[in-house]
Scaffold this active site. Structure first.
Site, PDB file in Angstrom:
ATOM      1  N   ASP A   1      39.772  47.991  38.887  1.00  0.00           N
ATOM      2  CA  ASP A   1      40.207  46.676  39.328  1.00  0.00           C
ATOM      3  C   ASP A   1      39.190  46.170  40.357  1.00  0.00           C
ATOM      4  OD1 ASP A   1      41.879  44.454  39.882  1.00  0.00           O
ATOM      5  OD2 ASP A   1      42.794  45.536  41.553  1.00  0.00           O
TER       6      ASP A   1
ATOM      7  N   GLU B   1      39.792  43.043  42.937  1.00  0.00           N
ATOM      8  CA  GLU B   1      40.347  42.589  44.212  1.00  0.00           C
ATOM      9  C   GLU B   1      41.290  43.638  44.803  1.00  0.00           C
ATOM     10  OE1 GLU B   1      41.445  38.301  44.543  1.00  0.00           O
ATOM     11  OE2 GLU B   1      41.002  38.345  42.401  1.00  0.00           O
TER      12      GLU B   1
ATOM     13  N   GLU C   1      41.077  40.539  48.749  1.00  0.00           N
ATOM     14  CA  GLU C   1      41.801  39.610  47.866  1.00  0.00           C
ATOM     15  C   GLU C   1      41.325  38.180  48.117  1.00  0.00           C
ATOM     16  OE1 GLU C   1      44.100  40.132  45.537  1.00  0.00           O
ATOM     17  OE2 GLU C   1      44.644  42.235  45.828  1.00  0.00           O
TER      18      GLU C   1
ATOM     19  N   SER D   1      39.315  42.687  35.618  1.00  0.00           N
ATOM     20  CA  SER D   1      39.965  41.883  36.654  1.00  0.00           C
ATOM     21  C   SER D   1      40.680  40.692  36.059  1.00  0.00           C
ATOM     22  CB  SER D   1      38.906  41.399  37.655  1.00  0.00           C
ATOM     23  OG  SER D   1      39.485  40.548  38.617  1.00  0.00           O
TER      24      SER D   1
ATOM     25  N   LYS E   1      44.003  44.138  30.932  1.00  0.00           N
ATOM     26  CA  LYS E   1      43.496  45.454  31.377  1.00  0.00           C
ATOM     27  C   LYS E   1      43.931  46.553  30.406  1.00  0.00           C
ATOM     28  CE  LYS E   1      43.362  43.886  36.113  1.00  0.00           C
ATOM     29  NZ  LYS E   1      43.507  44.204  37.527  1.00  0.00           N
TER      30      LYS E   1
ATOM     31  N   ASP F   1      45.083  48.809  42.276  1.00  0.00           N
ATOM     32  CA  ASP F   1      46.011  48.790  43.416  1.00  0.00           C
ATOM     33  C   ASP F   1      47.327  48.068  43.157  1.00  0.00           C
ATOM     34  OD1 ASP F   1      44.779  46.241  43.276  1.00  0.00           O
ATOM     35  OD2 ASP F   1      45.168  45.885  45.393  1.00  0.00           O
TER      36      ASP F   1
ATOM     37  N   ASN G   1      49.625  44.882  38.028  1.00  0.00           N
ATOM     38  CA  ASN G   1      48.916  44.595  36.778  1.00  0.00           C
ATOM     39  C   ASN G   1      47.867  45.647  36.427  1.00  0.00           C
ATOM     40  OD1 ASN G   1      47.146  43.815  38.818  1.00  0.00           O
ATOM     41  ND2 ASN G   1      46.409  42.014  37.749  1.00  0.00           N
TER      42      ASN G   1
END
Length: 199
Positions: free
Chosen positions: A7, A9, A15, A90, A133, A152, A155
């Site tokens: 991932d 962000e 973020e 992402s 993803k 994190d 999603n």
């Protein structure tokens, strides 16, 4: 044959929407996929707030230009890329990601795109594919790759759980509590060790 899917962000860079919430003084824009699992709902909420406040792509890109990768992220990625192939998966957008990819030494990224009017207003967004993803991880597996994934947020759980090894990185206490079976790390050195062990 391994490929690592990360991932972006919250894992490699701060973020974007939280940074923009602070820059614009609009606290509602702090909501991320850590708070709202439904990405479509989250983006429609964000676009509504942007429209109400007369904000567009130019203002968000001005904030992104000031964002630096998390401390240690570039060194982590550089070392990881000497060991195996890496793709950043992402839910961000090409229009946001480019300056950040430059700061991370141009890793490969699969993300989405925005619909932007001539005025600069963001009028919509195009998702690359559904559940991008998880769908991408399954596609990579179908062409002979074993995937290792880290993220994190809500999603990221699909790609983490579908991979031969998956890790939470800098996640929330709630997600870590809800998914105790997924190893969780806070430092790049520890994540690198875990990925190396899985390769």
């Amino acid at each position: 044959m391994n490929i690592v899917c990360l991932d972006m962000e919250g894992v490699l860079v701060p973020e974007i929407w939280i940074a923009f919430a602070e820059a614009s003084g609009i606290p509602e824009l702090r909501r991320t996929t850590r708070d709202e699992p439904d990405y479509d709902k989250l983006m429609k909420f964000r676009l509504g707030i942007l429209k109400e406040n007369g904000l567009g792509l130019k203002e968000i890109q001005a904030t992104i230009a000031k964002i630096d990768p998390l401390l240690g992220a570039r060194a982590f990625l550089d070392e990881l890329r000497t060991l195996t192939q890496v793709i950043i998966l992402s839910d961000t957008f090409e229009e946001f990601a480019k300056p950040l990819m430059e700061k991370l030494n141009w890793p490969a990224i699969f993300c989405n795109s925005l619909e932007v009017a001539e005025s600069g207003e963001i009028t919509g967004f195009q998702m690359r594919c559904e559940k991008s993803k998880l769908t991408t991880v399954k596609a990579l597996q179908s062409i002979g790759y074993d995937t290792i994934a880290a993220g994190d947020s809500f999603n990221d759980l699909g790609m983490i759980q579908a991979s031969k090894a998956g890790f939470l990185f800098k996640s929330t206490e709630q997600i870590k509590k809800d998914y105790p079976q997924i190893p969780a790390y806070e430092e790049f050195g520890d994540l690198l060790k875990a990925i190396k062990a899985a390769l």
